[in-house]
Structures are given as structure tokens and as C-alpha cells.
Write a protein that holds these residues in place. Structure first.
Motif, short mmCIF file in Angstrom:
data_model
loop_
_atom_site.label_atom_id
_atom_site.label_comp_id
_atom_site.label_asym_id
_atom_site.label_seq_id
_atom_site.Cartn_x
_atom_site.Cartn_y
_atom_site.Cartn_z
N LYS A 1 29.89 42.37 54.91
CA LYS A 1 30.60 43.52 55.47
C LYS A 1 31.83 43.03 56.24
O LYS A 1 31.78 42.00 56.91
CB LYS A 1 29.70 44.31 56.43
CG LYS A 1 28.51 44.98 55.80
CD LYS A 1 27.72 45.76 56.85
CE LYS A 1 26.54 46.49 56.25
NZ LYS A 1 25.80 47.27 57.28
N PRO A 2 32.94 43.77 56.15
CA PRO A 2 34.15 43.37 56.86
C PRO A 2 33.93 43.16 58.36
O PRO A 2 34.44 42.21 58.94
CB PRO A 2 35.11 44.53 56.58
CG PRO A 2 34.69 45.03 55.24
CD PRO A 2 33.18 44.92 55.24
N ASP B 1 41.54 46.22 50.01
CA ASP B 1 40.38 45.39 50.33
C ASP B 1 39.98 45.59 51.79
O ASP B 1 40.80 45.43 52.69
CB ASP B 1 40.71 43.92 50.07
CG ASP B 1 39.51 43.02 50.24
OD1 ASP B 1 38.81 42.78 49.26
OD2 ASP B 1 39.27 42.58 51.39
N GLY B 2 38.71 45.93 52.01
CA GLY B 2 38.25 46.21 53.37
C GLY B 2 38.31 45.01 54.29
O GLY B 2 38.59 45.13 55.50
N TYR B 3 38.06 43.81 53.75
CA TYR B 3 38.12 42.58 54.56
C TYR B 3 39.55 42.29 54.99
O TYR B 3 39.83 41.98 56.15
CB TYR B 3 37.56 41.40 53.77
CG TYR B 3 36.10 41.54 53.42
CD1 TYR B 3 35.11 41.06 54.27
CD2 TYR B 3 35.70 42.15 52.23
CE1 TYR B 3 33.77 41.18 53.95
CE2 TYR B 3 34.36 42.28 51.91
CZ TYR B 3 33.40 41.80 52.77
OH TYR B 3 32.07 41.93 52.46
N GLU B 4 40.46 42.42 54.04
CA GLU B 4 41.87 42.18 54.35
C GLU B 4 42.37 43.19 55.38
O GLU B 4 43.11 42.84 56.31
CB GLU B 4 42.69 42.28 53.06
CG GLU B 4 44.17 41.99 53.25
CD GLU B 4 44.93 42.03 51.95
OE1 GLU B 4 46.01 41.41 51.88
OE2 GLU B 4 44.45 42.67 50.98
#
Length: 255
Positions: free
Chosen positions: A244-245, A20-23
Motif C-alpha cells: 500500500k502507498p 500510480d498511487g505510490y508515485e
């Protein structure tokens, strides 16, 4: 207790179970991260969607506003090659995550990945409205807003929207939140909501930590989610303009 430098993301995992890009970006910046999916999805009308996808000549292009819209098209077009016909159409998408799925799984290029929400996408499409003499095919969920349809219709652009999934509640949501917060004893400093439905499906459970709820910093993805939080008389600590992250990270670092 509110745990500093901790973030709870109410979002679904990537369809392909990739990182996951946010994580990733939050962890790299020394935040602890939990992800809980507040929603479930039940697909429907895939046979109708397939028939419409087969008649690409009737449309100016496809519009994807969420990963689930893309997933529905993937399911409807399994074992067939008619999606190649959409490559010469004017296809649009909201958000980088959806853009990536459409490109990698369907082989379609789309404009609009930086628009962030339906209103901005509408404005982008309207810029070249003279190019579109046929309606757009818009697979959507049962909780979609009317923004896209309304804004395009004002400009004489047709939208053939078809509901291809229903949004449901995650039946295990309370258990998962309890596990992530030590039975509500250790609440995260930041709580990020990605949709109005994600907020409405979780806020009553979060209130179980009633003595600490006002200390939590609620982050909204986009103005629609922000409005849903404000309507329930909660303070919005920050708003990420786009899903977006980097946008989430900026809001959290600007505390």
C-alpha cells in the motif's frame, strides 16, 4: 552521488495507465520518484483458463494474488459473459491494486485486499474453511510461491492452480536504470523492491554503482522480498507489511 529525498520504485505501471498511487503519495511528500518495471510477462494457457472459468460450479471461488493474475482472467473471458456466474462465489484477492482491477474490470467483489501476502490470505480463507467444499481456482505465474497451496492443503482445502503467465526480465532494464541515474552517477536514496524477482533482476545492475550501493536504503514489500534481499547479504532499511502507498511512505519517513 546519492540524491537525498529521491525514490526508485521497481514496479510495473498500472494496467490502465492511471496515476500510480505510490508515485502520487511520495511526490506529495516532496520526494522525487522514478518508476522502472524490472519484469516482463508472457501469458499462456488462456484457453485452458477459459474452460475452467466456464465451469464455475466446480469451484468455491477464485483467488487473485497479483494484477497479472487478474489480467489473465480478463483476457481469457473477453467477449463472454460467464464471469457474472462468479459473483455468488467466495472470491479472494491480495492487495488493493489487484482488488481494484478485479472489481472494475471483472465486476467481482473479493475479500482479502488488506491481507498483504499469501500467508495472511491463507489464514483469512482458513477462518471459514467449513464453507468451502470445492477447490479454489487459482490463476498464477510461474514464479509463485508454494505458500498458498501448502497452507490451504494442510486444512483440507483444494486449490486448482493453473500457470497463466511466465515472468521474464525487462530487456531494457539496464538502459532504463542508467537513464534514471545519470549513468549510475546519481543514485536514489531509497530503492523499493516489490518482489523477489524484481530484486534479482536488478541487483546486479545496481551494483554498477559499487562505491555507493552500501549507502542506498533498500525497502522491501513484504517478508518474502525482504528475505530475498537478506539472502544476498544486503541490509534492508525497512519493510512495508502490505503493498500500500501509505505503508511505503511510513517506512521511508521513518528513516
Amino acid at each position: 552521488m546519492v540524491i537525498k529525498n529521491s525514490v526508485l520504485l521497481f514496479k510495473s505501471r498500472n494496467l490502465d495507465n492511471s496515476e500510480d498511487g505510490y508515485e502520487k503519495i511520495l511526490t506529495e511528500n516532496n520526494f522525487s520518484v522514478e518508476i522502472i518495471n524490472p519484469l516482463g510477462f508472457e501469458f499462456k494457457n488462456l484457453d485452458v483458463l477459459k474452460k475452467k472459468l466456464e465451469t464455475n460450479d466446480d469451484y468455491s471461488g477464485l483467488i487473485f494474488t497479483s494484477p497479472r493474475c487478474a489480467e489473465a482472467v480478463i483476457l481469457a473471458s473477453e467477449n463472454d459473459n460467464f464471469m457474472d456466474r462468479w459473483n455468488d462465489k467466495n472470491n479472494f484477492v491480495v492487495g488493493e491494486a489487484t482488488y481494484k482491477i478485479v472489481l472494475e474490470k471483472l465486476g467481482l467483489t473479493c475479500n482479502g485486499k488488506d491481507t498483504g501476502n499469501a500467508l495472511n490470505l491463507s489464514l483469512l480463507i482458513i477462518q471459514n474453511k467449513s464453507l468451502y467444499n470445492k477447490p479454489f481456482l487459482f490463476p498464477c505465474g510461474n514464479l509463485k510461491s508454494d505458500t498458498l497451496h501448502s497452507e490451504l492443503s494442510k486444512e483440507g482445502l483444494g486449490v486448482d492452480d493453473i500457470e497463466v503467465y511466465d515472468v521474464t526480465s525487462n530487456p531494457n532494464i539496464e538502459k532504463e536504470i542508467a537513464e534514471a541515474t545519470n549513468n549510475f552517477a546519481s543514485m536514489p536514496e531509497f530503492v523499493v523492491f516489490f518482489s523477489p524477482s524484481g530484486f534479482s533482476n536488478t541487483i546486479d545492475i545496481i551494483k554498477k554503482a559499487s562505491d555507493r550501493t552500501e549507502k542506498l536504503k533498500f525497502i522491501a514489500i513484504g517478508p518474502t522480498t525482504e528475505r530475498a534481499i537478506l539472502e544476498q547479504n544486503f541490509t534492508v532499511h525497512g519493510v512495508a507489511k502490505q503493498p500500500k502507498p501509505n505503508d511505503i511512505l511510513k517506512v521511508i519517513l521513518n528513516r
